[in-house]
Scaffold this motif. Structure first.
Motif, PDB file in Angstrom:
ATOM      1  N   THR A  21      -6.484   6.345  -5.172  1.00  0.00           N
ATOM      2  CA  THR A  21      -6.654   6.906  -3.834  1.00  0.00           C
ATOM      3  C   THR A  21      -8.133   6.865  -3.479  1.00  0.00           C
ATOM      4  O   THR A  21      -8.973   7.358  -4.233  1.00  0.00           O
TER       5      THR A  21
ATOM      6  N   GLU B 124       0.854  -1.178   0.000  1.00  0.00           N
ATOM      7  CA  GLU B 124       0.000   0.000   0.000  1.00  0.00           C
ATOM      8  C   GLU B 124       0.894   1.233   0.000  1.00  0.00           C
ATOM      9  O   GLU B 124       1.895   1.284   0.698  1.00  0.00           O
ATOM     10  N   VAL B 125       0.536   2.222  -0.790  1.00  0.00           N
ATOM     11  CA  VAL B 125       1.349   3.426  -0.896  1.00  0.00           C
ATOM     12  C   VAL B 125       1.234   4.258   0.371  1.00  0.00           C
ATOM     13  O   VAL B 125       2.217   4.658   0.963  1.00  0.00           O
TER      14      VAL B 125
ATOM     15  N   HIS C 213      -0.948   5.137 -12.035  1.00  0.00           N
ATOM     16  CA  HIS C 213      -1.258   3.811 -11.490  1.00  0.00           C
ATOM     17  C   HIS C 213      -1.579   3.868 -10.003  1.00  0.00           C
ATOM     18  O   HIS C 213      -1.567   2.839  -9.331  1.00  0.00           O
ATOM     19  N   THR C 214      -1.876   5.056  -9.474  1.00  0.00           N
ATOM     20  CA  THR C 214      -2.172   5.185  -8.050  1.00  0.00           C
ATOM     21  C   THR C 214      -3.656   5.475  -7.851  1.00  0.00           C
ATOM     22  O   THR C 214      -4.173   6.491  -8.311  1.00  0.00           O
TER      23      THR C 214
ATOM     24  N   SER D 174      -4.077   5.092  -0.382  1.00  0.00           N
ATOM     25  CA  SER D 174      -3.619   5.089  -1.774  1.00  0.00           C
ATOM     26  C   SER D 174      -2.936   3.770  -2.079  1.00  0.00           C
ATOM     27  O   SER D 174      -2.168   3.261  -1.265  1.00  0.00           O
TER      28      SER D 174
ATOM     29  N   THR E 138      -0.959   1.439  -5.269  1.00  0.00           N
ATOM     30  CA  THR E 138      -0.365   1.357  -6.595  1.00  0.00           C
ATOM     31  C   THR E 138      -0.966   0.154  -7.311  1.00  0.00           C
ATOM     32  O   THR E 138      -0.903  -0.961  -6.799  1.00  0.00           O
TER      33      THR E 138
END
Length: 142
Positions: free
Chosen positions: A70, A23-24, A67-68, A100, A102
């Motif tokens: 949220t 997970e970002v 490519h994210t 967020s 990816t």
């Protein structure tokens, strides 16, 4: 090799709190915890389910940047007051979260859809046609 392991090999940055990705970011303000998330893989893609009971559908926002993905929500807890009411202290109450993720290249980002029912936000992430499993076939020898 199971499908989760294959996904991990192709998209190690999908989610961090799961054995198959990263997970970002994740944040929750004025709350006690980030909402729980389930990820379900099926033949045609993935589904992210976010448990957020009590939040109306209008509180959510989904944003895709490259490519994210949220997922966020903001809720103000309004305390109703009556005319002539004098209070010496009143605390504003806002709850919000933002997570967020990816997404791998195998996701068809043009066809992502979301729905909200009974406190669960569901985000459908379809796979591109070329990423879907192909049926076994016999290859002729010339």
């Amino acid at each position: 090799m199971n499908s989760i392991a294959r996904f991990h090999n192709h998209a190690p940055s999908f989610f961090s709190n799961f054995p198959f990705g990263r997970e970002v970011s994740s944040a929750w303000t004025n709350g006690t915890a980030t909402p729980s998330v389930n990820v379900v893989e099926h033949e045609n893609g993935f589904r992210i389910d976010v448990a957020a009971p009590g939040l109306p559908k209008e509180a959510f926002a989904l944003n895709l940047d490259q490519h994210t993905l949220t997922i966020s929500a903001v809720q103000e807890d309004k305390k109703e007051t009556t005319d002539g009411e004098n209070y010496t202290r009143r605390e504003f109450s806002y709850s919000s979260f933002k997570r967020s993720f990816t997404l791998p290249d195998t996701i068809d980002s043009d066809n992502i859809q979301a729905s909200y029912k009974d406190g669960i936000l569901s985000v459908d992430l379809p796979k591109r046609e070329e990423a879907k499993p192909k049926a076994a076939r016999q290859i002729a020898i010339n």
